[in-house]
Design an enzyme around this catalytic site. Sequence first.
Site, PDB file in Angstrom:
ATOM      1  CD  GLU A 386       8.410  -7.496 -17.875  1.00  0.00           C
ATOM      2  OE1 GLU A 386       8.761  -6.344 -17.591  1.00  0.00           O
ATOM      3  OE2 GLU A 386       8.327  -8.397 -17.029  1.00  0.00           O
TER       4      GLU A 386
HETATM    5  C1  TNX Z   1       6.918  -5.704 -14.545  1.00  0.00           C
HETATM    6  S1  TNX Z   1       4.028  -5.850 -14.956  1.00  0.00           S
HETATM    7  C2  TNX Z   1       6.511  -7.039 -14.550  1.00  0.00           C
HETATM    8  C3  TNX Z   1       6.828  -7.890 -13.408  1.00  0.00           C
HETATM    9  C4  TNX Z   1       7.634  -7.161 -12.359  1.00  0.00           C
HETATM   10  C5  TNX Z   1       7.089  -5.762 -12.199  1.00  0.00           C
HETATM   11  C6  TNX Z   1       7.733  -4.975 -11.090  1.00  0.00           C
HETATM   12  C7  TNX Z   1       4.430  -7.120 -15.673  1.00  0.00           C
HETATM   13  C8  TNX Z   1       3.411  -7.726 -16.494  1.00  0.00           C
HETATM   14  N1  TNX Z   1       5.682  -7.580 -15.502  1.00  0.00           N
HETATM   15  O1  TNX Z   1       7.486  -9.051 -13.821  1.00  0.00           O
HETATM   16  O2  TNX Z   1       7.544  -7.867 -11.165  1.00  0.00           O
HETATM   17  O3  TNX Z   1       7.260  -5.071 -13.413  1.00  0.00           O
HETATM   18  O4  TNX Z   1       7.080  -3.750 -10.908  1.00  0.00           O
END
Ligand code: TNX
Length: 571
Positions: A386
Amino acid sequence: MAPEGRRRAVRTPVLVVVALLLVAACSSSDGNGAAGPGGSEVIGDPAEPVVEAVACEPGGVAEGGVGEGSPPPAAEGAPLTGSFDAVIPSPVRVAVRDGWFVVDERVLIVVDDPASTPAACLLRHELGRATGLGIGVVRRSGPGDGPTGPRQIRFTTSSELGPEGYRLTVEPDAITVTASGAEGSGWAVQTLLQASAPEVESPTAVDRPLAFPVGEVEDAPRFGWRGVMIDVARHFFGPDELEGVIDLMARYKLNRLHLHLSDDQGWRIAIDAYPALTGVGAATEVGGGTGGYLTKDDYRRVVDYARRRGITVVPEIDLPGHTNAALVAVPELNCDGVAPEPYTGTRVGFSSLCIGKPEVAEFVRTVLTELAEMTPGPYLHIGGDESHATDADDYDAFITETMAVVRELGKTPVGWEEVGAVPATGDRVIQHWRDLEAAEAAATAGASLVLSPSSRLYFDMAYGPFAPAGNDWAGTTDTFEVYDWDPAALVDVPPERVLGVEGPLWTELIETTEEIDQRLLPRLPALAEVAWTPQGGRDWEDFRARLALHDERWTAAGRSFTADPAIDWDR
Ligand code: TNX
């Protein structure tokens, strides 16, 4: 590695007996099973085996003063027993017979190969906690069989059993563990503990003897990566809480603890070169709490506690996004050199290190170097998820460079699936969480995969209407959904590309150990069976029936759990 310990070595049958008596004496006096000051070796008949008392290390599996203070309670009455029938994950082969091996003050643990010493000490520790007995551990070497007599629990090794494999034979008067190495010996101990009565989980000594059922188990795991991730960044959890998670993982033969050590809301690991990371960056968490961090000693303690239970810690520094706490603490990591405001909400994807700045390259190298120095395991996780606030070309260049740094440090880089899209060569592990095509493309390009499909394995998701607390962006996830799938069928890649599975517990909405336990139980045992048991040996109805017998164990250990109505807890 065998623990360092004070030992007394002897080479005649008479002195063998003396050594055993010494073990017993020291066990009851210092509560730790340590033999007296040693170094004196008595040379006798070279045809006799050498028997040395093993001092299980304090602060590790023998901590907590086994048998300390008052003598063990009079454990009288009918023994408390269990069964091999309800073991999770289901072993590859079980033969149940009649009878019991009773754990009493005559029991002696005998280790033939130093590789099994941590497992032997773990067994001594766990039984000491629940029975108050200070069970002796001795190591045998040289020719001959070593100590004779009944009530032995013997650890031997054999190269015939596969990686992490073990054979466990329980007879009324003897237990034999045969394993390919340290890991298998440890998993055999976990099988023994699970086959004992729920009271074996008691934090204090119970007043009836414990017993193991007679039978034989042969076992080895399907996957080498059987993981749980704990996010200590959104809400901070320290060494005590992490040890609680490790205990649970070990019971169910999970072997990778992935620690998510940094995120927008907090930086949780001490780095000597950047004291502000913890001085400033650790003081926040989701919701405005006071945060916290692991000192280097805390981290080493957790790594060591995990290692003694066969668990490798995989530390993650999330880069180049998810870095607001670092940007607050170290202003030169920002393009304009100005620190942003601390962040205590739950949004994602808004922060980025300033790629291309020499200070950022130096920061990343220094942090990863210090982390590698205190991490004995072979992996460093660099996050990579992300990074929506990072330019795409900058992202590729940064990830390529950071993976090279990790390899220079002698480690294998691990990254979330976004990292898999970066053109790259060399060993790397990609953790799938949402986009299957990205994971498959990464595997085709040479990466290995760890599967954490969010719709099945995200332990931060709510269970369902019966337990609605939690995140929901990936849908609700009950125990059946965690259990009922085949990792090999999820991805279209050669089977050897799949290292295993991992269940992440993100902690935006989790603040207490009770909540951790409620999210993990009963989903963690379901994950463990997916990871360990061959697909053909798994069946939901059979699992459900076994799982229904585990709530007593969690309760005996003082843990909370979620009463998923798919399980007949009252049976
Ligand atoms: C996505 S899964 C994220 C996290 C959040 C999570 C909450 C991922 C690699 N990144 O930063 O905590 O969703 O479900």
